[in-house]
Design a protein around this motif. Sequence first.
Motif, PDB file in Angstrom:
ATOM      1  N   GLU A  41      42.462  34.964  34.819  1.00 64.28           N
ATOM      2  CA  GLU A  41      42.992  35.223  33.477  1.00 64.28           C
ATOM      3  C   GLU A  41      44.148  36.217  33.500  1.00 64.28           C
ATOM      4  O   GLU A  41      44.971  36.238  32.591  1.00 64.28           O
ATOM      5  N   ALA A  42      44.230  37.038  34.538  1.00 66.54           N
ATOM      6  CA  ALA A  42      45.333  37.996  34.679  1.00 66.54           C
ATOM      7  C   ALA A  42      46.561  37.339  35.308  1.00 66.54           C
ATOM      8  O   ALA A  42      47.527  38.013  35.628  1.00 66.54           O
ATOM      9  N   LYS A  43      46.503  36.025  35.471  1.00 70.39           N
ATOM     10  CA  LYS A  43      47.618  35.250  36.034  1.00 70.39           C
ATOM     11  C   LYS A  43      47.957  35.680  37.458  1.00 70.39           C
ATOM     12  O   LYS A  43      49.133  35.780  37.830  1.00 70.39           O
ATOM     13  N   THR A  44      46.929  35.941  38.256  1.00 69.97           N
ATOM     14  CA  THR A  44      47.139  36.207  39.675  1.00 69.97           C
ATOM     15  C   THR A  44      47.694  34.934  40.297  1.00 69.97           C
ATOM     16  O   THR A  44      47.163  33.850  40.071  1.00 69.97           O
ATOM     17  N   GLY A  45      48.765  35.043  41.068  1.00 72.15           N
ATOM     18  CA  GLY A  45      49.432  33.858  41.608  1.00 72.15           C
ATOM     19  C   GLY A  45      48.606  33.113  42.630  1.00 72.15           C
ATOM     20  O   GLY A  45      48.469  31.898  42.578  1.00 72.15           O
ATOM     21  N   ILE A  46      48.040  33.849  43.594  1.00 71.95           N
ATOM     22  CA  ILE A  46      47.225  33.248  44.644  1.00 71.95           C
ATOM     23  C   ILE A  46      45.953  34.055  44.779  1.00 71.95           C
ATOM     24  O   ILE A  46      45.990  35.290  44.824  1.00 71.95           O
ATOM     25  N   ILE A  47      44.839  33.353  44.838  1.00 67.28           N
ATOM     26  CA  ILE A  47      43.552  34.002  45.087  1.00 67.28           C
ATOM     27  C   ILE A  47      42.970  33.386  46.350  1.00 67.28           C
ATOM     28  O   ILE A  47      42.650  32.199  46.384  1.00 67.28           O
ATOM     29  N   TYR A  48      42.880  34.192  47.395  1.00 71.97           N
ATOM     30  CA  TYR A  48      42.193  33.774  48.610  1.00 71.97           C
ATOM     31  C   TYR A  48      40.713  34.078  48.407  1.00 71.97           C
ATOM     32  O   TYR A  48      40.358  35.176  47.982  1.00 71.97           O
ATOM     33  N   VAL A  49      39.860  33.114  48.728  1.00 72.90           N
ATOM     34  CA  VAL A  49      38.417  33.276  48.557  1.00 72.90           C
ATOM     35  C   VAL A  49      37.740  32.873  49.855  1.00 72.90           C
ATOM     36  O   VAL A  49      38.065  31.820  50.418  1.00 72.90           O
ATOM     37  N   THR A  50      36.800  33.682  50.322  1.00 71.09           N
ATOM     38  CA  THR A  50      36.078  33.300  51.532  1.00 71.09           C
ATOM     39  C   THR A  50      35.332  31.989  51.268  1.00 71.09           C
ATOM     40  O   THR A  50      34.897  31.727  50.147  1.00 71.09           O
ATOM     41  N   GLU A  51      35.202  31.178  52.312  1.00 70.10           N
ATOM     42  CA  GLU A  51      34.566  29.869  52.164  1.00 70.10           C
ATOM     43  C   GLU A  51      33.146  29.967  51.617  1.00 70.10           C
ATOM     44  O   GLU A  51      32.755  29.178  50.757  1.00 70.10           O
ATOM     45  N   ALA A  52      32.390  30.947  52.097  1.00 73.83           N
ATOM     46  CA  ALA A  52      31.010  31.106  51.621  1.00 73.83           C
ATOM     47  C   ALA A  52      30.987  31.420  50.127  1.00 73.83           C
ATOM     48  O   ALA A  52      30.164  30.872  49.379  1.00 73.83           O
TER      49      ALA A  52
END
Length: 106
Positions: A41-52
């Motif tokens: 919602e804060a318009k973060t351009g890229i969010i990397y997320v761990t696979e788990a």
Amino acid sequence: MYKIAVLGDYDSIYGFAALGLDICPVNSPEEAKKTFVQLAEAKTGIIYVTEALAAVLKHEIDRYKDAIVPTVIQIPGISGNTGAGIEGVKKSVEQAVGSDILFGGN
């Protein structure tokens, strides 16, 4: 300018701080969901997320699947690589170019 954030358990993501990325360590699925939604919602351009963690956040991630922002990219954590991140990138490329570029299939 868009921000880039990394979401996951602390041990898996703390090194990304040295690259200047915003790290968002979480300890529970509830905290992860809340943090992911705040980043999106804060318009973060890229969010990397761990696979788990991405497996736990599948529903929330799917809500932004067709959005330009944020782009969600799965990365392996300290527990190892499940292959989900590569599979997601492969599917995105197949959708964009209409072909499996790794194996030449349709």
